[in-house]
Design an enzyme around this catalytic site. Structure first.
Site, PDB file in Angstrom:
ATOM      1  N   HIS A  34       0.823  -1.286  -0.057  1.00 52.13           N
ATOM      2  CA  HIS A  34       0.243  -0.098   0.089  1.00 52.13           C
ATOM      3  C   HIS A  34       0.843   1.203   0.215  1.00 52.13           C
ATOM      4  CE1 HIS A  34       1.266   0.119   4.430  1.00 52.13           C
ATOM      5  NE2 HIS A  34       0.703  -1.135   4.494  1.00 52.13           N
ATOM      6  N   GLY A  36       2.061   3.286   2.286  1.00 56.27           N
ATOM      7  CA  GLY A  36       3.150   3.064   3.339  1.00 56.27           C
ATOM      8  C   GLY A  36       4.464   2.357   2.848  1.00 56.27           C
ATOM      9  N   HIS A  37       4.332   1.075   2.103  1.00 53.97           N
ATOM     10  CA  HIS A  37       5.335   0.428   1.733  1.00 53.97           C
ATOM     11  C   HIS A  37       5.910   1.174   0.607  1.00 53.97           C
ATOM     12  CE1 HIS A  37       2.767  -3.050   2.811  1.00 53.97           C
ATOM     13  NE2 HIS A  37       3.701  -3.183   3.606  1.00 53.97           N
ATOM     14  N   GLY A 148       8.562   1.449   8.537  1.00 51.01           N
ATOM     15  CA  GLY A 148       7.389   2.511   9.004  1.00 51.01           C
ATOM     16  C   GLY A 148       7.442   2.736  10.316  1.00 51.01           C
ATOM     17  N   GLN A 154       8.395  -2.004  16.723  1.00 51.89           N
ATOM     18  CA  GLN A 154       9.323  -2.788  16.215  1.00 51.89           C
ATOM     19  C   GLN A 154      10.531  -1.970  15.582  1.00 51.89           C
ATOM     20  OE1 GLN A 154       8.201  -5.537  12.339  1.00 51.89           O
ATOM     21  NE2 GLN A 154       8.605  -3.536  11.152  1.00 51.89           N
ATOM     22  N   SER A 186      -2.454  -0.146   6.728  1.00 56.05           N
ATOM     23  CA  SER A 186      -1.942  -1.510   7.191  1.00 56.05           C
ATOM     24  C   SER A 186      -2.410  -2.616   6.170  1.00 56.05           C
ATOM     25  CB  SER A 186      -2.293  -1.870   8.586  1.00 56.05           C
ATOM     26  OG  SER A 186      -2.330  -3.237   8.707  1.00 56.05           O
ATOM     27  N   ARG A 188      -3.322  -5.386   6.798  1.00 56.62           N
ATOM     28  CA  ARG A 188      -4.337  -5.928   7.543  1.00 56.62           C
ATOM     29  C   ARG A 188      -5.748  -5.304   7.541  1.00 56.62           C
ATOM     30  NH1 ARG A 188       0.158  -7.918  11.345  1.00 56.62           N
ATOM     31  NH2 ARG A 188       0.295 -10.129  11.338  1.00 56.62           N
TER      32      ARG A 188
HETATM   33  O1  PAF Z   1       6.994  -4.902   9.137  1.00 49.65           O
HETATM   34  C1  PAF Z   1       6.858  -6.011   8.559  1.00 49.65           C
HETATM   35  O2  PAF Z   1       6.203  -6.005   7.373  1.00 49.65           O
HETATM   36  C2  PAF Z   1       7.686  -7.155   9.170  1.00 49.65           C
HETATM   37  O3  PAF Z   1       7.538  -7.347  10.369  1.00 49.65           O
HETATM   38  C3  PAF Z   1       9.185  -7.265   8.525  1.00 49.65           C
HETATM   39  C4  PAF Z   1       9.850  -6.056   9.246  1.00 49.65           C
HETATM   40  C5  PAF Z   1       9.171  -7.257   7.165  1.00 49.65           C
HETATM   41  C6  PAF Z   1       9.904  -8.565   9.071  1.00 49.65           C
HETATM   42  O4  PAF Z   1       9.293  -9.648   8.644  1.00 49.65           O
END
Ligand code: PAF
Length: 301
Positions: A34, A36-37, A148, A154, A186, A188
């Site tokens: 999306h 964000g990516h 992100g 994370q 997201s 999800r």
């Molecule tokens: O943020 C994510 O999509 C995952 O946690 C990552 C950093 C690719 C690790 O699998």
């Protein structure tokens, strides 16, 4: 863009780039791209010479009752998006390529920061993340890796890991990207029914409200947490898992708000588990808030 499925091919491609003096930017993802990516890929494209996007739905970071099998996938869409964002490589390994001997005996874990917030409901999740990201760092040898700010815990955990292990890579936190109604993007979100989708922006609205009371001088975390919980709790489709005000670096809960802090939350909405946050720099009466960016809107709006 080259699509690579084997570790040895990716390693060889990256070795050539590094030997030619070109910097490598790594964008680890689980796909279903999306905006964000795409923004991570754009940041990598601007910041480094050779962009490696990885797409791997990492079983090691899913709990036994979580959505590994249901995780949304769209390989054709992802190939098109990564090509449009001018990635040089899209690495799409199989599970047996990444974990040829089955579950790993060697893992990478970060203590303390992984125990609270999402770590309470997902006790092994961050070990899965830090292990797979370390493997990707070792395969690719990037000078910078892009993550992100939506996944704030994370990001904090990976930053800590890189410092603790002296890994020669800069972890770059990129803006949290939102839909125009404020919902954090997201993969999800695909799980949301139309009613749940309509309710979900209440999470963002509660963080905006919290930011406003802090601008009016509120510094008691319990008051801010209650305000956010009450605002979300008005909606019967949202089921709060946690709301917490923490130090942005250590992720320890704070009683009194001062310095760089994060208000982080998680809530269930049907099959989806949604997370969101706002990062605030608090200095006396001054409150600077990073609520992320909404697509299609000017960043200043
Ligand atoms: O943020 C994510 O999509 C995952 O946690 C990552 C950093 C690719 C690790 O699998």
């Amino acid at each position: 863009m080259r699509v690579i499925e084997r570790i040895e091919d990716l390693r060889a491609a990256c070795d050539i780039e590094r030997a030619a003096g070109r910097s490598i930017g790594l964008v680890p993802t689980m796909g279903y791209f999306h905006s964000g990516h795409r923004s991570l890929m754009r940041n990598a494209r601007e910041g480094t010479d050779f962009v490696v996007v990885t797409l791997f739905v990492n079983p090691m970071q899913f709990g036994p009752d979580e959505d590994l099998d249901a995780y949304p996938r769209d390989i054709a869409g992802d190939l098109a998006a990564a090509t449009e964002e001018r990635a040089d490589v899209l690495f799409m390994p199989s599970v047996s390529e990444m974990y040829p001997l089955g579950p790993q005996k060697t893992t990478v874990g970060v203590s303390s920061l992984t125990e609270g917030l999402c770590g309470r409901a997902r006790p092994h999740h961050f070990d899965g993340v830090t292990t797979v990201v370390t493997k990707l760092f070792n395969i690719v040898g990037p000078s910078a890796a892009y993550f992100g700010r939506k996944d704030f815990q994370q990001l904090a955990v990976l930053r800590w890991m890189v410092r603790d292990l002296d890994l020669p890579v800069e972890v770059i936190g990129c803006p949290l990207i939102r839909e125009n109604d404020g919902l954090a993007m997201s993969s999800r979100n695909a799980y949301l029914s139309s009613e749940e989708r309509a309710a979900a922006p209440a999470l963002f609205a509660s963080l905006v409200e919290a930011t406003e009371v802090m601008r009016d001088g509120e510094r008691d975390s319990a008051v801010v947490e209650k305000l956010v919980s009450d605002a979300i709790g008005k909606n019967s489709l949202l089921d709060i898992e946690y709301v917490e005000v923490c130090d942005a670096l250590t992720l320890q809960r704070l009683d009194e708000i001062d310095g760089e802090v994060v208000i982080a939350l998680a809530a269930g909405a049907g099959r989806a588990r949604l997370i969101d946050n706002v990062v605030l720099r608090v200095d006396g009466l001054l409150v600077e808030a990073d609520l992320g960016m909404r697509i299609g809107l000017d960043p200043s709006e």
